[in-house]
Structure formats: C-alpha cells, structure tokens
Motif scaffolding. Structure first.
Motif, short mmCIF file in Angstrom:
data_model
loop_
_atom_site.label_atom_id
_atom_site.label_comp_id
_atom_site.label_asym_id
_atom_site.label_seq_id
_atom_site.Cartn_x
_atom_site.Cartn_y
_atom_site.Cartn_z
N PRO A 2 0.83 -1.21 0.00
CA PRO A 2 0.00 0.00 0.00
C PRO A 2 0.87 1.26 0.00
N ILE A 3 0.38 2.30 -0.64
CA ILE A 3 1.11 3.57 -0.71
C ILE A 3 1.40 4.10 0.70
N SER A 4 0.50 3.84 1.65
CA SER A 4 0.70 4.33 3.01
C SER A 4 1.94 3.72 3.67
N LEU A 64 8.95 -19.56 -1.19
CA LEU A 64 8.82 -20.04 0.19
C LEU A 64 7.89 -19.19 1.03
N GLY A 65 7.75 -17.91 0.65
CA GLY A 65 6.82 -17.02 1.31
C GLY A 65 6.97 -16.96 2.81
N ALA A 66 5.85 -17.08 3.50
CA ALA A 66 5.82 -16.92 4.95
C ALA A 66 6.60 -18.01 5.68
N LEU A 67 6.84 -19.15 5.04
CA LEU A 67 7.61 -20.22 5.68
C LEU A 67 9.04 -19.79 6.01
N LEU A 125 15.47 -10.03 2.61
CA LEU A 125 14.37 -10.92 2.97
C LEU A 125 13.31 -10.23 3.82
N VAL A 126 13.75 -9.42 4.78
CA VAL A 126 12.79 -8.70 5.63
C VAL A 126 12.01 -7.69 4.79
N ALA A 127 12.70 -6.97 3.90
CA ALA A 127 12.00 -6.00 3.06
C ALA A 127 10.92 -6.68 2.23
N LEU A 128 11.24 -7.82 1.65
CA LEU A 128 10.29 -8.49 0.77
C LEU A 128 9.17 -9.19 1.54
N THR A 129 9.52 -9.85 2.66
CA THR A 129 8.50 -10.60 3.39
C THR A 129 7.65 -9.72 4.30
N SER A 130 8.14 -8.54 4.64
CA SER A 130 7.37 -7.65 5.53
C SER A 130 6.62 -6.56 4.78
N PRO A 134 3.02 -9.66 2.25
CA PRO A 134 1.69 -9.70 2.88
C PRO A 134 0.60 -9.01 2.06
N TYR A 135 0.99 -8.15 1.12
CA TYR A 135 0.01 -7.35 0.38
C TYR A 135 -0.14 -7.78 -1.07
#
Length: 200
Positions: A2-4, A64-67, A125-130, A134-135
C-alpha cells in the motif's frame, strides 16, 4: 505494498543501508587504505553482489513465502561470526605494512563481501517478506521491489567510500587507531545481530 507503507519502507531501506555493516566498513577501509580508484573497482563488485542477493531473495520470498520468516533469525549467528572474523582481520592488518600482502581491492573481493554479507541477506528478505509479500505475493511485485533494493545499500557504500577517500591522509598518520575503531565497529555489528536472538 500500500502507498501508506511507502514512507516506512523507504525509511527501512535508508536505515538498513547507511548503518555500519560489512560492505560499508569495507568501502571505508578500502578507500582509506588504497584510495578512491581501487575502492570504486571493488564497489562494482559490491553492487553486483547486492544485486545477486536481492534476486535470490526475490525467488526465496516468492517460492517459500511466509515459511521463510521464522528461519531468517538463524542467519544472524552466521553473520555475527563473519563480522567477528572481519574485525579480527582488520586488527591484524595494522601489524603489517600498509601495502602488504593483503588482497588488493577488486571486483571479485567486492562480490565476495556481498555474497557472504548476512546483513544484506536479512535486509532483503525482511523488506520483501514484511513490506511486499503480505500485500501482493505476485512475482512481478516482488521483482520490482527486488530491483529497487540494490540501489539502497550500494549507494550507502559510495557514501562510506568517499568519506574514506577524504580521510585517507588521516588514516596514514593514525592507522592503528583507525583500524582498532573499525574492528570495534564490526564487533558491535556482530553483537547487535545476535543480541536480541540471544535473549529470546
């Protein structure tokens, strides 16, 4: 994403990129020791290595996503050990001549620093998974973010590199003290990587 969340994502990227880590300290040290030209040759390797890590992170996040999230913290211990090794190597480098037998900076040395840099692995990894997964779990969105990430860390590496080039004369006169401070900074990076995990 999201832009926010964009301001938060950009702040995360800036903070993660500019804080001391192996690539930033390596850029500073190389510029102090060898000057701007050799440091820029090494920087090209840093950029290529960051790009490769970012693309591997995109693939890992997509497949692998959320795993993946629960296991990212384990990389911190490997990263801490690597940072302590770099700190020890930095301290030992003061014992020899400034132009001694240490490996000269090159594209390959920069590439190897990034391919073993756990800080950027976790960062990507944190940038992509967080911020993305999720969006929007589409490969296109992850790839777009992954293509942006190499323009964060390597730009910060350049800032540290040019600071090192500006301070080269100071380094020549105070080599042992500068190496000691840089080794202590690397050791502090190592502690900060594992300290929260060590208490958990």
């Amino acid at each position: 994403m999201p832009i926010s969340l964009l301001p938060s994502f950009l702040l995360y990227c800036y903070t993660g990129a500019i804080t001391p880590g192996p690539a930033n300290l390596c850029s500073l040290s190389t510029a102090l020791r060898y000057g701007k030209g050799p440091a820029l040759r090494q920087w090209r390797g840093l950029f290529a290595g960051f790009f490769l890590v970012s693309m591997v992170s995109v693939l890992a996040a997509y497949f692998l996503g959320a795993l993946l999230n629960p296991y990212v913290g384990y990389l911190s211990w490997l990263g801490a050990a690597y940072l302590l090794w770099l700190a020890w190597h930095t301290l030992r480098s003061s014992e020899g001549p400034a132009d001694g037998t240490a490996a000269r900076p090159s594209f390959l040395t920069g590439l190897l620093v990034q391919l073993t840099n756990v800080k950027i692995m976790i960062f990507c990894l944190v940038a992509l998974t967080s911020y993305v997964l999720p969006y929007d779990g589409s490969f296109g969105s992850l790839l777009l973010a992954g293509l942006f990430l190499p323009f964060t860390g390597p730009v910060a590496n350049l800032i540290w590199l040019f600071a090192g080039a500006a301070l080269q004369r100071f380094f020549t006169n105070h080599r042992r003290a500068v190496d000691t401070v840089m080794a202590a900074a690397l050791a502090l990076c190592a502690v900060s990587l594992v300290w929260p995990h060590g208490r958990a």
